[in-house]
Design a protein around this motif. Structure first.
Motif, PDB file in Angstrom:
ATOM      1  N   SER A  70       0.831  -1.207   0.000  1.00  0.00           N
ATOM      2  CA  SER A  70       0.000   0.000   0.000  1.00  0.00           C
ATOM      3  C   SER A  70       0.861   1.251   0.000  1.00  0.00           C
ATOM      4  O   SER A  70       1.748   1.401   0.840  1.00  0.00           O
ATOM      5  CB  SER A  70      -0.909  -0.011   1.233  1.00  0.00           C
ATOM      6  N   ARG A  75      -1.139   2.556 -10.916  1.00  0.00           N
ATOM      7  CA  ARG A  75      -1.576   1.279 -10.339  1.00  0.00           C
ATOM      8  C   ARG A  75      -1.773   0.245 -11.445  1.00  0.00           C
ATOM      9  O   ARG A  75      -2.547   0.466 -12.378  1.00  0.00           O
ATOM     10  CB  ARG A  75      -2.855   1.479  -9.535  1.00  0.00           C
ATOM     11  N   GLU A  93      -2.873  -3.549 -12.809  1.00  0.00           N
ATOM     12  CA  GLU A  93      -3.943  -4.493 -12.521  1.00  0.00           C
ATOM     13  C   GLU A  93      -3.444  -5.929 -12.662  1.00  0.00           C
ATOM     14  O   GLU A  93      -2.484  -6.200 -13.390  1.00  0.00           O
ATOM     15  CB  GLU A  93      -5.114  -4.269 -13.488  1.00  0.00           C
ATOM     16  N   SER A 135      -1.896  -4.484   0.519  1.00  0.00           N
ATOM     17  CA  SER A 135      -3.084  -3.923  -0.130  1.00  0.00           C
ATOM     18  C   SER A 135      -4.187  -4.962  -0.254  1.00  0.00           C
ATOM     19  O   SER A 135      -5.368  -4.666  -0.038  1.00  0.00           O
ATOM     20  CB  SER A 135      -2.724  -3.387  -1.519  1.00  0.00           C
ATOM     21  N   ASP A 136      -3.785  -6.205  -0.604  1.00  0.00           N
ATOM     22  CA  ASP A 136      -4.777  -7.271  -0.721  1.00  0.00           C
ATOM     23  C   ASP A 136      -5.488  -7.505   0.606  1.00  0.00           C
ATOM     24  O   ASP A 136      -6.703  -7.685   0.658  1.00  0.00           O
ATOM     25  CB  ASP A 136      -4.113  -8.572  -1.168  1.00  0.00           C
ATOM     26  N   TYR A 191      -5.978  -5.425   3.065  1.00  0.00           N
ATOM     27  CA  TYR A 191      -6.914  -4.333   3.327  1.00  0.00           C
ATOM     28  C   TYR A 191      -8.184  -4.503   2.488  1.00  0.00           C
ATOM     29  O   TYR A 191      -9.310  -4.295   2.976  1.00  0.00           O
ATOM     30  CB  TYR A 191      -6.279  -2.977   3.021  1.00  0.00           C
ATOM     31  N   ASN A 192      -8.021  -4.870   1.220  1.00  0.00           N
ATOM     32  CA  ASN A 192      -9.182  -5.030   0.343  1.00  0.00           C
ATOM     33  C   ASN A 192     -10.044  -6.223   0.756  1.00  0.00           C
ATOM     34  O   ASN A 192     -11.277  -6.144   0.752  1.00  0.00           O
ATOM     35  CB  ASN A 192      -8.733  -5.188  -1.110  1.00  0.00           C
ATOM     36  N   SER A 225     -11.835  -5.285   3.908  1.00  0.00           N
ATOM     37  CA  SER A 225     -12.926  -4.368   3.596  1.00  0.00           C
ATOM     38  C   SER A 225     -14.134  -5.126   3.053  1.00  0.00           C
ATOM     39  O   SER A 225     -15.281  -4.878   3.458  1.00  0.00           O
ATOM     40  CB  SER A 225     -12.453  -3.326   2.577  1.00  0.00           C
ATOM     41  N   ALA A 226     -13.883  -6.069   2.147  1.00  0.00           N
ATOM     42  CA  ALA A 226     -14.978  -6.860   1.582  1.00  0.00           C
ATOM     43  C   ALA A 226     -15.660  -7.699   2.664  1.00  0.00           C
ATOM     44  O   ALA A 226     -16.893  -7.828   2.697  1.00  0.00           O
ATOM     45  CB  ALA A 226     -14.433  -7.769   0.473  1.00  0.00           C
ATOM     46  N   TRP A 230     -15.257 -14.403   2.072  1.00  0.00           N
ATOM     47  CA  TRP A 230     -14.113 -13.525   2.340  1.00  0.00           C
ATOM     48  C   TRP A 230     -13.354 -13.981   3.574  1.00  0.00           C
ATOM     49  O   TRP A 230     -12.125 -13.844   3.637  1.00  0.00           O
ATOM     50  CB  TRP A 230     -14.572 -12.075   2.479  1.00  0.00           C
TER      51      TRP A 230
END
Length: 420
Positions: free
Chosen positions: A147, A164, A166, A250-251, A253-254, A257-258, A274
């Protein structure tokens, strides 16, 4: 290049892994990332015009960060320096800066400094980059899977453009694999090997967008052939038994979040999915259950006060039983939180209270509720007695507004119309 150097270069290339040997040499060779490198896109235009500015490439593993840097080193006239942040020191950087300054003064040549894993640099080492990036002594190219907000100091991030990348799609992976099988110079074309469509589909799916992993698996599968010239599904399944599932900061955190938003949205299937992704990726179950405790109060709160007890019980189960068995009470608690009625009234109440405290002066405690007050009247023993609880200046301030949900519906009904 003399004959000896040519022989050495061929020998070195022959022992390189396919993923390194087949690294793209032009912008058109790079798989995916059309939002950055498609015709007319900003980054492509800057590269083609040799006007690259300081940047940080952020994206998942093997999405093309180092490849883009390599292509830039081939297409621009700048002196290119490649460093790895893991063991980088301020003293080493200063030597690079001094040489870059000499290149500018003597030859009018810019220096691009590519720092891989830039998130691994300590804060003081990152700070050493600030003046030379600011004054143009170097053009910085950083690459990170992590991140930007959490691992790069804000002053450095503000001096760089963030691009960024993908995750490569399955079609991107298939195109690269097909090209690698056909390329006789840098790929596996000289071996005249075929790949079954089912095997190609399997590799493109199981690598989870990691083209480096896919190419290395393909190479192992090809070299494992002894009596056939066709790589079958069974061959790649034997070579590539486990799905690539590592996660970056980052993964996490994502995924978190999900997970949290699925609980808030009362979608049990999504929340359990998740949860499984987090667990399978090696995330600490205690980290997961901490989020569950928070959301038991933030999103469920007064609608079902027992949710907090269930979340804390899940924490105890994780610590008492341990993994992998703890996955079961975790799943049970997640489903309970999802299926509970929702209310964020407690969250809103404390948020509004803190905002009030921060935006007003510290009003004195009313006399009748001060410690040792002689004028205090116990409302339990004296129903209907008048006690001043709020400071005079905040009379009428309403912080807690019950919602018509679950257990809290009784409080909501009692306050209609408001009795405060």
């Amino acid at each position: 290049m003399d004959l000896f150097e040519m022989n050495y270069e061929e020998e070195r290339r022959s022992i390189q892994p396919l993923s390194e040997r087949f690294r793209p040499l032009t912008l058109d060779d790079i798989a995916g990332q059309q939002h950055l490198l498609g015709k007319g896109k900003l980054l492509r235009s800057l590269i083609e015009q040799d006007r690259v500015t300081s940047m940080i490439l952020q994206g998942p593993p093997s999405s093309g960060k180092t490849t883009i840097a390599t292509v830039i080193s081939l297409l621009t006239k700048a002196h290119f320096v490649k460093l790895n942040a893991v063991s980088l020191t301020v003293a080493e950087l200063r030597n690079v800066f001094a040489r870059a300054l000499d290149e500018q003064k003597l030859y009018g040549q810019n220096t691009i400094v590519f720092i891989d894993e830039i998130h691994a640099m300590k804060s003081n080492v990152q700070e050493a980059l600030l003046p030379v990036v600011e004054n143009g002594t170097i053009v910085l190219m950083g690459a990170t899977t992590e991140s930007i907000a959490h691992d790069i100091i804000p002053p450095l991030a503000s001096r760089c453009r963030i691009y960024r990348l993908e995750t490569l799609s399955e079609n991107d992976i298939k195109k690269v694999i097909t090209k690698a099988l056909a390329d006789e110079e840098r790929g596996l074309g000289k071996l005249k090997v075929k790949l079954e469509p089912e095997a190609l589909d399997y590799v493109a799916d199981i690598c989870n967008g990691d083209i480096r992993n896919a190419l290395n698996a393909l190479e192992n599968a090809v070299y494992s052939l002894t009596e056939s010239d066709t790589v079958t599904l069974a061959t790649v399944q034997e070579v590539y038994q486990f799905r690539t599932n590592a996660v970056t900061t980052s993964d996490v955190y994502n995924l978190t979040s999900a997970f949290c938003k699925s609980i808030r949205g009362s979608h049990s299937d999504a929340a359990v999915y998740w949860l499984a992704r987090l667990l399978e990726s090696g995330v600490d179950p205690i980290y997961i259950v901490r989020r569950m405790v928070v959301h038991a109060s933030e999103d469920i709160g007064m609608a079902n006060p027992h949710a907090l007890q269930i979340a804390l019980a899940a924490k105890d189960a994780v610590q008492f039983v341990g993994m992998p068995e703890a996955r079961i009470p975790l799943a049970q608690a997640v489903i309970y939180l999802c299926e509970s009625p929702k209310s964020n009234s407690a969250y809103k109440a404390i948020a509004k209270a803190l905002d009030t405290v921060r935006s007003t002066r510290a009003y004195p405690v009313p006399d009748n509720i001060k410690d040792g007050s002689k004028s205090y009247i116990n409302p339990i023993d004296n129903p209907g007695s008048r006690v001043q609880y709020m400071p005079e200046e905040l009379q009428g301030l309403e912080l807690y507004k019950p919602q018509n949900s679950g257990v809290e519906a009784k409080i909501y009904a009692k306050r209609q119309p408001s009795q405060r």
